[in-house]
Design a protein around this motif. Structure first.
Motif, PDB file in Angstrom:
ATOM      1  N   LEU A  66       0.789  -1.236  -0.005  1.00  0.00           N
ATOM      2  CA  LEU A  66       0.080   0.074  -0.091  1.00  0.00           C
ATOM      3  C   LEU A  66       0.808   1.262   0.060  1.00  0.00           C
ATOM      4  N   MET A  67       1.897   1.299   0.710  1.00  0.00           N
ATOM      5  CA  MET A  67       2.983   2.346   0.779  1.00  0.00           C
ATOM      6  C   MET A  67       3.272   2.528  -0.706  1.00  0.00           C
ATOM      7  N   THR A  68       4.030   1.610  -1.346  1.00  0.00           N
ATOM      8  CA  THR A  68       4.166   1.580  -2.535  1.00  0.00           C
ATOM      9  C   THR A  68       3.356   2.313  -3.478  1.00  0.00           C
ATOM     10  N   GLY A  69       2.096   1.886  -3.311  1.00  0.00           N
ATOM     11  CA  GLY A  69       1.110   2.358  -4.084  1.00  0.00           C
ATOM     12  C   GLY A  69       0.730   4.031  -4.016  1.00  0.00           C
ATOM     13  N   GLU A  70       0.946   4.424  -2.715  1.00  0.00           N
ATOM     14  CA  GLU A  70       0.884   5.788  -2.270  1.00  0.00           C
ATOM     15  C   GLU A  70       1.976   6.579  -2.764  1.00  0.00           C
ATOM     16  N   ASN A  71       3.442   5.985  -2.664  1.00  0.00           N
ATOM     17  CA  ASN A  71       4.432   6.743  -3.396  1.00  0.00           C
ATOM     18  C   ASN A  71       4.185   7.074  -4.663  1.00  0.00           C
ATOM     19  N   LEU A  72       3.635   5.996  -5.445  1.00  0.00           N
ATOM     20  CA  LEU A  72       3.522   6.034  -6.970  1.00  0.00           C
ATOM     21  C   LEU A  72       2.461   7.185  -7.377  1.00  0.00           C
ATOM     22  N   VAL A  73       1.457   7.205  -6.391  1.00  0.00           N
ATOM     23  CA  VAL A  73       0.276   8.210  -6.494  1.00  0.00           C
ATOM     24  C   VAL A  73       1.035   9.600  -6.683  1.00  0.00           C
ATOM     25  N   VAL A  74       2.102   9.728  -5.592  1.00  0.00           N
ATOM     26  CA  VAL A  74       2.401  10.989  -5.462  1.00  0.00           C
ATOM     27  C   VAL A  74       3.364  11.389  -6.789  1.00  0.00           C
ATOM     28  N   LYS A  75       4.101  10.504  -7.398  1.00  0.00           N
ATOM     29  CA  LYS A  75       4.923  10.707  -8.388  1.00  0.00           C
ATOM     30  C   LYS A  75       4.095  10.783  -9.649  1.00  0.00           C
ATOM     31  N   VAL A  76       2.901  10.256  -9.606  1.00  0.00           N
ATOM     32  CA  VAL A  76       2.164  10.397 -10.891  1.00  0.00           C
ATOM     33  C   VAL A  76       1.628  11.949 -10.798  1.00  0.00           C
ATOM     34  N   ARG A  77       1.070  12.360  -9.472  1.00  0.00           N
ATOM     35  CA  ARG A  77       0.523  13.814  -9.500  1.00  0.00           C
ATOM     36  C   ARG A  77       1.433  14.785  -9.524  1.00  0.00           C
ATOM     37  N   ALA A  78       2.880  14.510  -9.493  1.00  0.00           N
ATOM     38  CA  ALA A  78       3.921  15.440  -9.542  1.00  0.00           C
ATOM     39  C   ALA A  78       4.485  15.464 -11.137  1.00  0.00           C
ATOM     40  N   GLY A  79       3.802  14.442 -11.989  1.00  0.00           N
ATOM     41  CA  GLY A  79       4.233  14.356 -13.425  1.00  0.00           C
ATOM     42  C   GLY A  79       5.521  13.715 -13.546  1.00  0.00           C
ATOM     43  N   ALA A  80       6.318  12.889 -12.412  1.00  0.00           N
ATOM     44  CA  ALA A  80       7.475  12.304 -12.633  1.00  0.00           C
ATOM     45  C   ALA A  80       7.212  10.982 -13.127  1.00  0.00           C
ATOM     46  N   LEU A  81       5.885  10.491 -13.403  1.00  0.00           N
ATOM     47  CA  LEU A  81       5.669   9.212 -13.576  1.00  0.00           C
ATOM     48  C   LEU A  81       4.388   9.120 -14.316  1.00  0.00           C
ATOM     49  N   SER A  82       4.354   8.275 -15.167  1.00  0.00           N
ATOM     50  CA  SER A  82       2.999   8.273 -15.907  1.00  0.00           C
ATOM     51  C   SER A  82       2.139   7.176 -15.515  1.00  0.00           C
ATOM     52  N   GLU A  83       0.677   7.322 -15.570  1.00  0.00           N
ATOM     53  CA  GLU A  83      -0.150   6.477 -14.948  1.00  0.00           C
ATOM     54  C   GLU A  83       0.181   5.063 -15.274  1.00  0.00           C
ATOM     55  N   ASP A  84       0.337   4.823 -16.687  1.00  0.00           N
ATOM     56  CA  ASP A  84       0.716   3.410 -17.199  1.00  0.00           C
ATOM     57  C   ASP A  84       1.823   2.820 -16.317  1.00  0.00           C
ATOM     58  N   ASP A  85       3.005   3.685 -16.461  1.00  0.00           N
ATOM     59  CA  ASP A  85       4.336   3.141 -15.726  1.00  0.00           C
ATOM     60  C   ASP A  85       3.923   2.841 -14.101  1.00  0.00           C
ATOM     61  N   ALA A  86       2.854   3.798 -13.557  1.00  0.00           N
ATOM     62  CA  ALA A  86       2.780   3.541 -11.946  1.00  0.00           C
ATOM     63  C   ALA A  86       1.990   2.228 -12.106  1.00  0.00           C
ATOM     64  N   ARG A  87       0.941   1.884 -12.784  1.00  0.00           N
ATOM     65  CA  ARG A  87       0.050   0.633 -12.769  1.00  0.00           C
ATOM     66  C   ARG A  87       1.132  -0.573 -12.765  1.00  0.00           C
ATOM     67  N   LEU A  88       2.099  -0.483 -13.682  1.00  0.00           N
ATOM     68  CA  LEU A  88       3.059  -1.554 -14.028  1.00  0.00           C
ATOM     69  C   LEU A  88       3.982  -1.623 -12.973  1.00  0.00           C
ATOM     70  N   ALA A  89       4.304  -0.674 -12.283  1.00  0.00           N
ATOM     71  CA  ALA A  89       5.025  -0.762 -10.866  1.00  0.00           C
ATOM     72  C   ALA A  89       4.502  -1.294  -9.777  1.00  0.00           C
ATOM     73  N   PHE A  90       2.958  -0.857  -9.749  1.00  0.00           N
ATOM     74  CA  PHE A  90       2.298  -1.506  -8.784  1.00  0.00           C
ATOM     75  C   PHE A  90       1.745  -2.906  -8.917  1.00  0.00           C
ATOM     76  N   LEU A  91       1.778  -3.441 -10.109  1.00  0.00           N
ATOM     77  CA  LEU A  91       1.492  -4.819 -10.439  1.00  0.00           C
ATOM     78  C   LEU A  91       2.871  -5.501 -10.112  1.00  0.00           C
ATOM     79  N   ARG A  92       3.814  -4.963 -10.269  1.00  0.00           N
ATOM     80  CA  ARG A  92       4.829  -5.684 -10.208  1.00  0.00           C
ATOM     81  C   ARG A  92       5.321  -5.863  -8.619  1.00  0.00           C
ATOM     82  N   LYS A  93       4.968  -4.791  -7.722  1.00  0.00           N
ATOM     83  CA  LYS A  93       5.275  -4.865  -6.377  1.00  0.00           C
ATOM     84  C   LYS A  93       4.009  -5.954  -5.826  1.00  0.00           C
ATOM     85  N   LEU A  94       2.755  -6.050  -6.272  1.00  0.00           N
ATOM     86  CA  LEU A  94       1.968  -6.965  -6.106  1.00  0.00           C
ATOM     87  C   LEU A  94       2.519  -8.515  -6.109  1.00  0.00           C
TER      88      LEU A  94
END
Length: 130
Positions: A59-87
């Protein structure tokens, strides 16, 4: 979907109790932030999962990814992939942990040796050695 709470109620009623099940059900949300929120709410409602440290890491990984997406440092697709890999990583680690616990249970012999328990049944006493 606009209302994560309404979707969470549907998840709870469906009886979904696995982390990957929550992840898959929450894919109905278009926004990555809503997907992460959905998974968080489902886990928080699940008494068997909410205190698991591996789940908290996920869950913390997901929240960190959300912060990066909101800051424009990561695309939503890349965040989804990272979240799935963490899962996948978390599920593999949870499976390994459960296998090790099962192995310990199978090979663990009580240090105190066998014990006997007795119960009175009227005037008779029945004893069993464990």
């Amino acid at each position: 979907m606009k209302n994560p709470a309404a979707f969470l109620v549907a998840l709870t009623l469906a009886g979904c109790t696995s982390l990957d099940g929550y992840y898959n059900d929450c894919q109905a949300y278009k926004s990555f932030a809503d997907q992460v929120l959905c998974v968080r709410q489902a886990v928080q409602a699940d008494g068997t999962m909410r205190d698991d440290t591996l789940v908290q890491e996920y869950l913390m990984t997901g929240e960190n990814l959300v912060v990066k997406v909101r800051a424009g440092a990561l695309s939503e697709d890349d965040a989804r992939l990272a979240f799935l890999r963490k899962l996948n990583e978390v599920e593999e680690r949870r499976t390994d942990r459960l296998a090790k616990e099962a192995e310990i249970s199978r090979t663990h012999k009580p240090l105190w040796g066998p014990f006997t328990s007795c119960h009175r049944n009227g005037s008779a006493v029945n004893c069993v050695t464990h």
